[in-house]
Scaffold this motif. Structure first.
Motif, mmCIF file in Angstrom:
data_model
loop_
_atom_site.group_PDB
_atom_site.id
_atom_site.type_symbol
_atom_site.label_atom_id
_atom_site.label_comp_id
_atom_site.label_asym_id
_atom_site.label_seq_id
_atom_site.Cartn_x
_atom_site.Cartn_y
_atom_site.Cartn_z
ATOM 1 N N ALA A 121 -0.310 0.974 -4.155
ATOM 2 C CA ALA A 121 -1.345 0.042 -4.634
ATOM 3 C C ALA A 121 -1.361 -0.040 -6.152
ATOM 4 O O ALA A 121 -2.424 -0.064 -6.781
ATOM 5 C CB ALA A 121 -2.715 0.438 -4.095
ATOM 6 N N PHE A 155 -4.972 -4.031 -0.491
ATOM 7 C CA PHE A 155 -5.199 -3.529 -1.842
ATOM 8 C C PHE A 155 -6.691 -3.605 -2.165
ATOM 9 O O PHE A 155 -7.269 -4.682 -2.271
ATOM 10 C CB PHE A 155 -4.398 -4.341 -2.863
ATOM 11 C CG PHE A 155 -2.912 -4.283 -2.654
ATOM 12 C CD1 PHE A 155 -2.260 -3.070 -2.582
ATOM 13 C CD2 PHE A 155 -2.170 -5.439 -2.515
ATOM 14 C CE1 PHE A 155 -0.890 -3.003 -2.380
ATOM 15 C CE2 PHE A 155 -0.802 -5.390 -2.321
ATOM 16 C CZ PHE A 155 -0.158 -4.166 -2.250
ATOM 17 N N ASN A 161 -5.959 1.846 -1.574
ATOM 18 C CA ASN A 161 -5.674 0.943 -0.463
ATOM 19 C C ASN A 161 -6.697 1.145 0.650
ATOM 20 O O ASN A 161 -7.557 2.019 0.562
ATOM 21 C CB ASN A 161 -4.241 1.146 0.057
ATOM 22 C CG ASN A 161 -3.993 2.559 0.561
ATOM 23 O OD1 ASN A 161 -4.766 3.099 1.352
ATOM 24 N ND2 ASN A 161 -2.894 3.176 0.108
ATOM 25 N N THR A 226 -5.931 -5.221 -8.866
ATOM 26 C CA THR A 226 -4.982 -5.590 -7.825
ATOM 27 C C THR A 226 -4.350 -6.908 -8.244
ATOM 28 O O THR A 226 -4.873 -7.598 -9.124
ATOM 29 C CB THR A 226 -5.682 -5.777 -6.459
ATOM 30 O OG1 THR A 226 -6.556 -6.909 -6.540
ATOM 31 C CG2 THR A 226 -6.491 -4.542 -6.084
#
Length: 295
Positions: A121, A155, A161, A226
């Motif tokens: 992530a 994400f 995550n 993200t």
């Protein structure tokens, strides 16, 4: 690099054993395969409290399969295996994946795995942005069995995550898009071993007269915790005839979708401008693939 807290190393050969180990060690366990992310964290002193390493290379998750509906890439598939795959090299709709693996140096290509690039992530990585453009779905396995998680929902934050306790990534599934679809990925970096300053992945499906039937645009790098979906750019593309003016407008719109950071590599303003420019370049590359002018 030293992991002084590690007390045990496991090499299971079946998924159920991995789940049992994750249940036993809980937050003190770490899944490893290629080890590139592990090395990066440990070398920076960012990995603490890990008592058990679980190597999943013996699970047989290193394949790429395809049918009329999906391409499925196993978690321990190395980047070099993607590079050698005929569909990745030839299919226009998989262009973003081909582009993303054109950047890493050979050492990373031979070691890093697809599952690691997803599970970590890290918004600075390249493959996640390209997989998001392709509407990727994470396949995970845990105590309740297997389940699918849309990559955009997977994400949840910086290095975070949405895996449940004792769950781990087993594959990424890329759904086959409609005919006349193509994708592309562009990255801004300082050198061949650098994380993205900004990156962009796009996917397009065009109908008659080059009218956009479907568009997905994602921007990664230092543009959020993200990768960010460029909703304004997608809205502008939807239903439009994709020409030079529309592509330019989509790039400008993409700048409004991101809220970049400033750091020692680039300012917020620079990242914002480059996000728009990279979206434009990726859209040009995707449309060139649809015309048969680019691979």
């Amino acid at each position: 690099m030293a992991l002084t807290s590690v007390e045990s190393f496991h090499s299971p050969t079946d998924i159920s054993t991995v789940v049992q180990l994750l249940q036993r060690h809980e937050d003190s366990a770490l899944i490893v395969a290629g080890g590139t992310f592990l090395h990066g964290l440990a070398s920076r002193g960012l990995l603490t409290g890990i008592e058990a390493l679980i190597d999943i290379q013996g699970l047989g998750l290193d394949g790429i399969s395809a049918d009329s509906d999906n391409v499925v890439i196993g978690a321990t598939t190395r980047l070099v295996q993607l590079e050698m795959n005929e569909a990745v090299q030839q299919e226009a709709w998989l262009g973003a994946v081909k582009d993303a693996i054109s950047y890493p140096p050979v050492q990373i290509m031979n070691a890093a795995t697809v599952g690691g690039s997803i599970a970590s992530a890290c918004p600075l990585f390249d493959l996640p942005t390209s997989f998001l453009a392709l509407d990727g779905v994470v396949q995970a396995h845990g105590p309740e069995g297997g389940r699918d998680i849309p990559l955009q929902a997977f994400f949840s934050g910086l290095f975070e995550n949405s895996l449940a306790p004792a769950e781990f990534v087993t594959a990424i599934r890329l759904p086959q898009p409609p005919p006349n679809s193509a994708s592309a990925f562009i990255k801004l970096e300082t050198n061949a071993n650098d994380l993205a300053i900004v990156n962009a992945g796009v996917a397009l499906t065009l109908g008659g007269a080059n009218r956009c039937e479907q568009a997905r645009v994602f921007i990664g790098g230092g543009t959020g915790e993200t990768p960010v979906r460029a909703a304004a750019a997608e809205k502008l593309l939807a239903g439009a005839v994709v020409d030079e003016a529309v592509i330019s407008s989509a790039g400008e719109a993409a700048q409004t979708d991101v809220d970049p950071i400033s750091d020692h590599r680039a300012s917020r303003k620079y990242r914002m401008v480059m996000a728009g420019l990279l979206v434009e370049k990726a859209l040009h590359k995707a449309t060139a693939r649809l015309r048969g002018e680019a691979q």
